[in-house]
Design a protein around this motif. Structure first.
Motif, PDB file in Angstrom:
ATOM      1  N   ARG A  83       0.892  -1.229   0.142  1.00  0.00           N
ATOM      2  CA  ARG A  83       0.002   0.243   0.280  1.00  0.00           C
ATOM      3  C   ARG A  83       0.916   1.253  -0.090  1.00  0.00           C
ATOM      4  O   ARG A  83       0.503   2.532  -0.471  1.00  0.00           O
ATOM      5  N   PHE A  84       1.944   1.146   0.832  1.00  0.00           N
ATOM      6  CA  PHE A  84       2.781   2.500   0.939  1.00  0.00           C
ATOM      7  C   PHE A  84       3.771   2.402  -0.302  1.00  0.00           C
ATOM      8  O   PHE A  84       4.487   3.653  -0.287  1.00  0.00           O
ATOM      9  N   ALA A  85       3.610   1.822  -1.011  1.00  0.00           N
ATOM     10  CA  ALA A  85       4.479   1.861  -2.255  1.00  0.00           C
ATOM     11  C   ALA A  85       3.595   1.991  -3.604  1.00  0.00           C
ATOM     12  O   ALA A  85       4.465   1.969  -4.671  1.00  0.00           O
ATOM     13  N   ALA A  86       2.148   2.032  -3.480  1.00  0.00           N
ATOM     14  CA  ALA A  86       1.432   2.052  -4.495  1.00  0.00           C
ATOM     15  C   ALA A  86       0.882   3.513  -4.662  1.00  0.00           C
ATOM     16  O   ALA A  86       0.526   4.213  -3.623  1.00  0.00           O
ATOM     17  N   LYS A  87       0.651   3.973  -6.046  1.00  0.00           N
ATOM     18  CA  LYS A  87      -0.170   5.145  -6.126  1.00  0.00           C
ATOM     19  C   LYS A  87      -1.737   5.059  -5.864  1.00  0.00           C
ATOM     20  O   LYS A  87      -2.144   3.850  -6.107  1.00  0.00           O
ATOM     21  N   GLY A  88      -2.204   6.083  -5.407  1.00  0.00           N
ATOM     22  CA  GLY A  88      -3.750   6.317  -5.451  1.00  0.00           C
ATOM     23  C   GLY A  88      -4.458   5.441  -4.137  1.00  0.00           C
ATOM     24  O   GLY A  88      -5.637   5.108  -4.349  1.00  0.00           O
ATOM     25  N   GLU A  89      -3.434   4.861  -3.269  1.00  0.00           N
ATOM     26  CA  GLU A  89      -3.920   4.479  -2.031  1.00  0.00           C
ATOM     27  C   GLU A  89      -4.113   5.193  -0.906  1.00  0.00           C
ATOM     28  O   GLU A  89      -3.593   6.103  -0.829  1.00  0.00           O
ATOM     29  N   ASP A  90      -5.212   4.699   0.042  1.00  0.00           N
ATOM     30  CA  ASP A  90      -5.359   5.618   1.245  1.00  0.00           C
ATOM     31  C   ASP A  90      -4.670   4.878   2.171  1.00  0.00           C
ATOM     32  O   ASP A  90      -4.983   4.088   2.894  1.00  0.00           O
ATOM     33  N   ARG A  91      -3.381   5.281   2.104  1.00  0.00           N
ATOM     34  CA  ARG A  91      -2.227   4.672   2.897  1.00  0.00           C
ATOM     35  C   ARG A  91      -2.587   4.654   4.399  1.00  0.00           C
ATOM     36  O   ARG A  91      -2.616   3.481   5.000  1.00  0.00           O
ATOM     37  N   PHE A  92      -2.939   5.725   4.918  1.00  0.00           N
ATOM     38  CA  PHE A  92      -3.230   5.524   6.507  1.00  0.00           C
ATOM     39  C   PHE A  92      -4.452   5.541   6.590  1.00  0.00           C
ATOM     40  O   PHE A  92      -4.799   4.994   7.830  1.00  0.00           O
ATOM     41  N   GLY A  93      -5.278   5.661   5.610  1.00  0.00           N
ATOM     42  CA  GLY A  93      -6.798   5.235   6.128  1.00  0.00           C
ATOM     43  C   GLY A  93      -7.045   3.642   6.317  1.00  0.00           C
ATOM     44  O   GLY A  93      -7.811   3.312   6.922  1.00  0.00           O
ATOM     45  N   ALA A  94      -6.183   2.943   5.388  1.00  0.00           N
ATOM     46  CA  ALA A  94      -6.296   1.525   5.336  1.00  0.00           C
ATOM     47  C   ALA A  94      -5.208   0.554   6.264  1.00  0.00           C
ATOM     48  O   ALA A  94      -5.170  -0.332   6.470  1.00  0.00           O
ATOM     49  N   THR A  95      -4.406   1.518   7.078  1.00  0.00           N
ATOM     50  CA  THR A  95      -3.303   0.962   7.882  1.00  0.00           C
ATOM     51  C   THR A  95      -3.606   1.551   9.321  1.00  0.00           C
ATOM     52  O   THR A  95      -3.655   2.563   9.639  1.00  0.00           O
ATOM     53  N   PRO A  96      -3.682   0.634  10.227  1.00  0.00           N
ATOM     54  CA  PRO A  96      -3.948   1.029  11.828  1.00  0.00           C
ATOM     55  C   PRO A  96      -2.514   1.599  12.123  1.00  0.00           C
ATOM     56  O   PRO A  96      -1.510   1.030  11.939  1.00  0.00           O
ATOM     57  N   TRP A  97      -2.674   2.804  12.621  1.00  0.00           N
ATOM     58  CA  TRP A  97      -1.531   3.883  13.294  1.00  0.00           C
ATOM     59  C   TRP A  97      -1.807   4.678  14.182  1.00  0.00           C
ATOM     60  O   TRP A  97      -3.123   5.080  14.328  1.00  0.00           O
ATOM     61  N   SER A  98      -1.028   5.175  14.815  1.00  0.00           N
ATOM     62  CA  SER A  98      -1.116   6.147  15.830  1.00  0.00           C
ATOM     63  C   SER A  98      -0.108   7.216  15.877  1.00  0.00           C
ATOM     64  O   SER A  98       1.014   6.791  15.617  1.00  0.00           O
ATOM     65  N   PRO A  99      -0.322   8.312  16.471  1.00  0.00           N
ATOM     66  CA  PRO A  99       0.785   9.221  16.522  1.00  0.00           C
ATOM     67  C   PRO A  99       1.966   8.726  17.482  1.00  0.00           C
ATOM     68  O   PRO A  99       1.619   8.369  18.752  1.00  0.00           O
ATOM     69  N   GLY A 100       3.116   8.943  17.089  1.00  0.00           N
ATOM     70  CA  GLY A 100       4.372   8.272  17.994  1.00  0.00           C
ATOM     71  C   GLY A 100       4.576   9.620  18.866  1.00  0.00           C
ATOM     72  O   GLY A 100       3.942  10.660  19.022  1.00  0.00           O
ATOM     73  N   GLU A 101       5.381   9.272  20.079  1.00  0.00           N
ATOM     74  CA  GLU A 101       5.808  10.442  20.799  1.00  0.00           C
ATOM     75  C   GLU A 101       6.223  11.708  20.323  1.00  0.00           C
ATOM     76  O   GLU A 101       6.053  12.674  20.970  1.00  0.00           O
ATOM     77  N   PHE A 102       6.665  11.917  19.121  1.00  0.00           N
ATOM     78  CA  PHE A 102       7.146  12.925  18.596  1.00  0.00           C
ATOM     79  C   PHE A 102       6.403  13.521  17.336  1.00  0.00           C
ATOM     80  O   PHE A 102       6.830  14.066  16.641  1.00  0.00           O
ATOM     81  N   GLY A 103       5.124  12.707  17.065  1.00  0.00           N
ATOM     82  CA  GLY A 103       4.221  13.271  16.068  1.00  0.00           C
ATOM     83  C   GLY A 103       4.049  12.312  15.190  1.00  0.00           C
ATOM     84  O   GLY A 103       3.087  11.967  14.839  1.00  0.00           O
ATOM     85  N   PRO A 104       5.208  11.748  14.493  1.00  0.00           N
ATOM     86  CA  PRO A 104       5.040  10.999  13.218  1.00  0.00           C
ATOM     87  C   PRO A 104       4.322   9.809  13.347  1.00  0.00           C
ATOM     88  O   PRO A 104       4.244   9.132  14.568  1.00  0.00           O
ATOM     89  N   PRO A 105       3.644   9.394  12.396  1.00  0.00           N
ATOM     90  CA  PRO A 105       2.832   8.064  12.530  1.00  0.00           C
ATOM     91  C   PRO A 105       3.606   6.807  12.859  1.00  0.00           C
ATOM     92  O   PRO A 105       4.613   6.651  12.314  1.00  0.00           O
ATOM     93  N   VAL A 106       3.063   5.964  13.931  1.00  0.00           N
ATOM     94  CA  VAL A 106       3.840   4.809  14.010  1.00  0.00           C
ATOM     95  C   VAL A 106       2.672   3.710  13.777  1.00  0.00           C
ATOM     96  O   VAL A 106       1.304   3.750  13.996  1.00  0.00           O
ATOM     97  N   LEU A 107       3.064   2.637  12.881  1.00  0.00           N
ATOM     98  CA  LEU A 107       2.153   1.773  12.383  1.00  0.00           C
ATOM     99  C   LEU A 107       2.114   0.783  13.651  1.00  0.00           C
ATOM    100  O   LEU A 107       3.048   0.403  13.920  1.00  0.00           O
ATOM    101  N   ARG A 108       0.903   0.385  13.795  1.00  0.00           N
ATOM    102  CA  ARG A 108       0.653  -0.752  14.724  1.00  0.00           C
ATOM    103  C   ARG A 108       1.165  -2.112  14.229  1.00  0.00           C
ATOM    104  O   ARG A 108       1.034  -2.314  13.220  1.00  0.00           O
ATOM    105  N   ASP A 109       1.573  -2.791  15.283  1.00  0.00           N
ATOM    106  CA  ASP A 109       2.079  -4.202  15.070  1.00  0.00           C
ATOM    107  C   ASP A 109       3.492  -4.120  14.248  1.00  0.00           C
ATOM    108  O   ASP A 109       3.578  -5.293  13.705  1.00  0.00           O
TER     109      ASP A 109
END
Ligand SMILES: Cc1cc2nc3c(=O)[nH]c(=O)nc-3n(C[C@H](O)[C@H](O)[C@H](O)COP(=O)(O)O)c2cc1C
Length: 172
Positions: A96-122
């Motif tokens: 997903r994160f290598a393909a064009k036109g994907e809802d990368r963050f919508g389709a991948t569980p994540w949460s903000p890390g301690e410093f802001g950038p997304p951390v992907l779950r698991d």
């Protein structure tokens, strides 16, 4: 006189881009998704296997980001970024994160890390970094980060990439 050895069927040499790519693909790597927040606070990120450690003291790592990647501008401007090291079951996220036109963050569980950038779950491992330097690297930016926080789950198997294909490694 001994017979000359049979040439290895896969041995090739050349200076064309295809040979270079195939030769580089013989270096087996893990797979990461590098994430940050863009200037509007929106998550951005891409799949990258050009990740490597650089220094232990200070703790530095790097990832090479294509200058023409849509997320390149956000990554070289971001104050922080995260390198999510993927485990076997995150192959769909890598695709997903290598393909064009994907809802990368919508389709991948994540949460903000301690410093802001997304951390992907698991994820197998996560390196949360402060921006340290961006170097010129031909058609790529060499993005160097200072590791502010590192975490990992020793029980997970790594997602690997070798000769253009995803591979798996299982430890008992
Ligand atoms: C296994 C794998 C590894 C990759 N490694 C890199 C990399 O190290 N650097 C890079 O710029 N692109 C890399 N790519 C390609 C990007 O993920 C891809 O071009 C992506 O669509 C870029 O997204 P963007 O244009 O939205 O930033 C890799 C792709 C795959 C499948």
């Amino acid at each position: 006189m001994p017979e000359p050895a049979e040439p290895l069927s896969e041995y090739r040499t050349g200076s064309d881009p295809r040979t270079l790519r195939d030769a580089l693909g013989c270096f087996a790597t893990g797979v990461t998704v590098v994430t940050c927040l863009d200037g509007n606070g929106q998550p951005a990120g891409l799949t990258a296997n050009s990740f490597t450690s650089v220094s232990l003291d200070p703790p530095l790592l790097l990832v090479c980001v294509a200058k023409n990647a849509a997320s390149a501008a956000a990554l070289i401007r971001a104050s922080h970024f995260a390198v999510n090291v993927l485990q076997t079951h995150q192959q769909p996220a890598s695709i997903r994160f290598a393909a064009k036109g994907e809802d990368r963050f919508g389709a991948t569980p994540w949460s903000p890390g301690e410093f802001g950038p997304p951390v992907l779950r698991d994820s197998l491992g996560v390196f949360e970094c402060g921006a340290h330097a961006v170097h010129e690297g031909g058609d790529h930016h060499i993005v160097v980060g200072e590791v502010l926080r590192a975490s990992f789950d020793a029980g997970l198997d790594p997602l690997l990439y070798f000769r253009g294909r995803y591979r798996r490694l299982h430890f008992d």
